[in-house]
Write a protein that holds these residues in place. Structure first.
Motif, PDB file in Angstrom:
ATOM      1  N   VAL A   5       0.849  -1.182   0.000  1.00  0.00           N
ATOM      2  CA  VAL A   5       0.000   0.000   0.000  1.00  0.00           C
ATOM      3  C   VAL A   5       0.893   1.245   0.000  1.00  0.00           C
ATOM      4  CG1 VAL A   5      -1.773   1.304   1.198  1.00  0.00           C
ATOM      5  CG2 VAL A   5      -1.832  -1.196   1.241  1.00  0.00           C
ATOM      6  N   GLU A   6       0.767   2.038  -1.075  1.00  0.00           N
ATOM      7  CA  GLU A   6       1.552   3.271  -1.188  1.00  0.00           C
ATOM      8  C   GLU A   6       0.816   4.439  -0.543  1.00  0.00           C
ATOM      9  OE1 GLU A   6       2.018   1.145  -5.283  1.00  0.00           O
ATOM     10  OE2 GLU A   6       0.434   1.558  -3.827  1.00  0.00           O
ATOM     11  N   SER A   7       1.586   5.423  -0.109  1.00  0.00           N
ATOM     12  CA  SER A   7       1.025   6.663   0.413  1.00  0.00           C
ATOM     13  C   SER A   7       2.061   7.763   0.244  1.00  0.00           C
ATOM     14  CB  SER A   7       0.639   6.517   1.887  1.00  0.00           C
ATOM     15  OG  SER A   7       1.780   6.224   2.673  1.00  0.00           O
ATOM     16  N   THR A  91       5.569  14.097 -12.900  1.00  0.00           N
ATOM     17  CA  THR A  91       4.150  13.851 -12.662  1.00  0.00           C
ATOM     18  C   THR A  91       3.762  12.481 -13.195  1.00  0.00           C
ATOM     19  OG1 THR A  91       3.561  16.192 -12.710  1.00  0.00           O
ATOM     20  CG2 THR A  91       1.824  14.613 -13.235  1.00  0.00           C
ATOM     21  N   ALA A  92       3.173  11.663 -12.324  1.00  0.00           N
ATOM     22  CA  ALA A  92       2.819  10.290 -12.683  1.00  0.00           C
ATOM     23  C   ALA A  92       2.132   9.628 -11.496  1.00  0.00           C
ATOM     24  CB  ALA A  92       4.068   9.490 -13.071  1.00  0.00           C
ATOM     25  N   VAL A  93       1.582   8.461 -11.755  1.00  0.00           N
ATOM     26  CA  VAL A  93       1.182   7.569 -10.666  1.00  0.00           C
ATOM     27  C   VAL A  93       2.390   6.710 -10.328  1.00  0.00           C
ATOM     28  CG1 VAL A  93      -0.353   5.716  -9.931  1.00  0.00           C
ATOM     29  CG2 VAL A  93      -1.219   7.530 -11.422  1.00  0.00           C
ATOM     30  N   GLN A 116      -1.377  -0.281  -5.341  1.00  0.00           N
ATOM     31  CA  GLN A 116      -2.424   0.336  -6.161  1.00  0.00           C
ATOM     32  C   GLN A 116      -1.987   1.663  -6.765  1.00  0.00           C
ATOM     33  OE1 GLN A 116      -2.206   0.727  -2.935  1.00  0.00           O
ATOM     34  NE2 GLN A 116      -2.498   2.928  -2.688  1.00  0.00           N
ATOM     35  N   GLY A 117      -0.885   2.211  -6.287  1.00  0.00           N
ATOM     36  CA  GLY A 117      -0.350   3.452  -6.833  1.00  0.00           C
ATOM     37  C   GLY A 117      -0.769   4.685  -6.052  1.00  0.00           C
ATOM     38  N   THR A 118       0.056   5.721  -6.144  1.00  0.00           N
ATOM     39  CA  THR A 118      -0.245   7.000  -5.530  1.00  0.00           C
ATOM     40  C   THR A 118       0.122   8.106  -6.512  1.00  0.00           C
ATOM     41  OG1 THR A 118       0.082   8.376  -3.541  1.00  0.00           O
ATOM     42  CG2 THR A 118       2.011   7.187  -4.354  1.00  0.00           C
TER      43      THR A 118
END
Length: 124
Positions: A5-7, A91-93, A116-118
């Protein structure tokens, strides 16, 4: 199997900094090689940085070398991406990925586990 889990993503001005975190659960995190990847709109997912299971070996893409640093805290089951001197093209996920191995890996296809990406947005 490990869950990731990313944050830490968000909106930042060019030249600013962000630190992304990726928390792992489910298996012994210290046995996993970890990586960060990113995907900008309309582009393919690309390698950013990778780290081996002990944190003794790291490597980053040329586009971020000198600005981004990957690290890990196995006691906290977390891998970090410190991003400094951010540019609009960053800039990106951003995704973290894991592989049960003592090696270090740079290819998307080598990682079976993904978060899931941030979203990271850098304004000019």
């Amino acid at each position: 199997q490990v869950q990731l889990v990313e944050s830490g993503g968000g909106l930042v001005q060019a030249g600013g900094s962000l630190r992304l975190s990726c928390a792992a659960s489910g298996r012994t995190f210290s046995n996993y090689a970890m990586g960060w990847f990113r995907q900008a709109p309309g582009k393919e997912r690309e390698f950013v940085c990778a780290i081996n299971y002990r944190g003794s070996i790291t490597n980053c893409a040329d586009s971020v070398k000198g600005r981004f640093t990957i690290s890990r805290d196995n006691a906290k089951s977390t891998v970090y991406l410190q991003m400094n001197s951010l540019k609009p093209e960053d800039t990106a996920v951003y995704y973290c990925a894991g592989k049960l191995s003592t090696g270090i890996y740079y290819s998307i296809n080598q990682y079976p586990y993904w978060g899931q990406g941030t979203q990271v947005t850098v304004s000019s």
